[in-house]
Design a protein around this motif. Structure first.
Motif, PDB file in Angstrom:
ATOM      1  N   UNK A  52     -17.743 -28.598  16.005  1.00  0.00           N
ATOM      2  CA  UNK A  52     -17.347 -27.858  14.945  1.00  0.00           C
ATOM      3  C   UNK A  52     -18.488 -25.903  15.353  1.00  0.00           C
ATOM      4  N   UNK A  53     -17.156 -25.595  15.352  1.00  0.00           N
ATOM      5  CA  UNK A  53     -18.052 -24.473  15.757  1.00  0.00           C
ATOM      6  C   UNK A  53     -17.108 -23.072  14.907  1.00  0.00           C
ATOM      7  N   UNK A  54     -18.022 -21.921  15.099  1.00  0.00           N
ATOM      8  CA  UNK A  54     -17.693 -20.598  14.140  1.00  0.00           C
ATOM      9  C   UNK A  54     -17.935 -19.605  14.680  1.00  0.00           C
ATOM     10  N   UNK A  55     -17.148 -18.333  14.359  1.00  0.00           N
ATOM     11  CA  UNK A  55     -17.695 -17.215  15.170  1.00  0.00           C
ATOM     12  C   UNK A  55     -17.255 -16.584  14.085  1.00  0.00           C
ATOM     13  N   UNK A  56     -18.137 -15.000  14.452  1.00  0.00           N
ATOM     14  CA  UNK A  56     -17.650 -13.837  12.673  1.00  0.00           C
ATOM     15  C   UNK A  56     -16.033 -12.868  13.249  1.00  0.00           C
ATOM     16  N   UNK A  57     -16.973 -12.084  12.519  1.00  0.00           N
ATOM     17  CA  UNK A  57     -15.732 -11.192  12.515  1.00  0.00           C
ATOM     18  C   UNK A  57     -15.714  -9.572  13.224  1.00  0.00           C
ATOM     19  N   UNK A  58     -16.546 -10.013  14.458  1.00  0.00           N
ATOM     20  CA  UNK A  58     -17.145  -8.574  15.035  1.00  0.00           C
ATOM     21  C   UNK A  58     -16.037  -8.227  15.427  1.00  0.00           C
ATOM     22  N   UNK A  59     -15.455  -6.860  16.650  1.00  0.00           N
ATOM     23  CA  UNK A  59     -14.536  -6.759  17.314  1.00  0.00           C
ATOM     24  C   UNK A  59     -14.222  -7.969  18.774  1.00  0.00           C
ATOM     25  N   UNK A  60     -15.383  -8.469  19.601  1.00  0.00           N
ATOM     26  CA  UNK A  60     -15.621  -9.099  20.094  1.00  0.00           C
ATOM     27  C   UNK A  60     -16.145 -10.215  19.710  1.00  0.00           C
ATOM     28  N   UNK A  61     -15.341 -11.174  18.504  1.00  0.00           N
ATOM     29  CA  UNK A  61     -16.346 -11.895  17.833  1.00  0.00           C
ATOM     30  C   UNK A  61     -17.223 -12.895  18.720  1.00  0.00           C
ATOM     31  N   UNK A  62     -18.459 -13.390  18.558  1.00  0.00           N
ATOM     32  CA  UNK A  62     -19.604 -14.012  18.338  1.00  0.00           C
ATOM     33  C   UNK A  62     -19.628 -15.287  17.877  1.00  0.00           C
ATOM     34  N   UNK A  63     -20.048 -16.291  19.009  1.00  0.00           N
ATOM     35  CA  UNK A  63     -20.058 -17.593  17.733  1.00  0.00           C
ATOM     36  C   UNK A  63     -21.021 -17.638  16.181  1.00  0.00           C
ATOM     37  N   UNK A  64     -21.484 -18.404  15.741  1.00  0.00           N
ATOM     38  CA  UNK A  64     -22.632 -18.013  14.774  1.00  0.00           C
ATOM     39  C   UNK A  64     -23.071 -19.700  14.246  1.00  0.00           C
TER      40      UNK A  64
END
Length: 156
Positions: A52-64
């Motif tokens: 399970x992976x998730x990233x945010x909505x930054x312009x260059x999304x980062x894993x959260x």
């Protein structure tokens, strides 16, 4: 409740609100349950047999978020993962295809049966088959990122 998932200081490993965002958005968008009754955030992080992976909505999304199975698969620790731009999970030649997939998720809500080559910290390349990527959308309809799951991978 909405959080600023662009904050590097958040520790989402056992965060109940984030767990409900993951599982609730997955159910609302795909119509399927991500976990079984009785399986909570600690199970998803520590014991889940699937990545399970998730990233945010930054312009260059980062894993959260990256559960232990993801950390083992990609060879990154929690602290390394949550500072990593998600584009780096694919090698440069594969990033355009990965971006097309993420654009489809943004447009359609989710993509099932995805397939692609990913890269671990060591440079080991591996195939991921039958992955699902979906929008992390809270109950108010706010888009907070994207998440992915897969349960099998093999060296490329």
């Amino acid at each position: 409740m909405t959080f600023d998932y662009d904050n590097h200081a958040l520790d989402l490993r056992s965060d109940t609100d984030f767990f409900f965002l993951l599982t609730g958005s997955y159910l609302r968008i795909t119509g399927r349950h991500l976990v079984q009754d009785g399986q909570g955030p600690d199970w998803l992080y520590n014991d889940s047999p699937f990545v399970v992976l998730a990233h945010n909505t930054e312009p260059d999304p980062r894993f959260i978020y990256a559960n232990r199975t993801a950390q083992n698969c990609f060879e990154y620790s929690w602290d390394e993962f949550i500072t990593l731009p998600s584009r780096l999970s694919a090698e440069q030649p594969d990033r355009a295809e990965r971006q097309r997939l993420l654009d489809a998720v943004t447009r359609d809500g989710f993509v099932d049966n995805g397939r692609g080559v990913r890269v671990a910290k060591s440079g080991r390349r591996f195939w991921v088959d039958n992955f699902t990527v979906w929008q992390l959308i809270d109950e108010a309809g706010e888009r907070l990122g994207q998440a992915a799951i897969f349960s099998s991978w093999r060296d490329a």
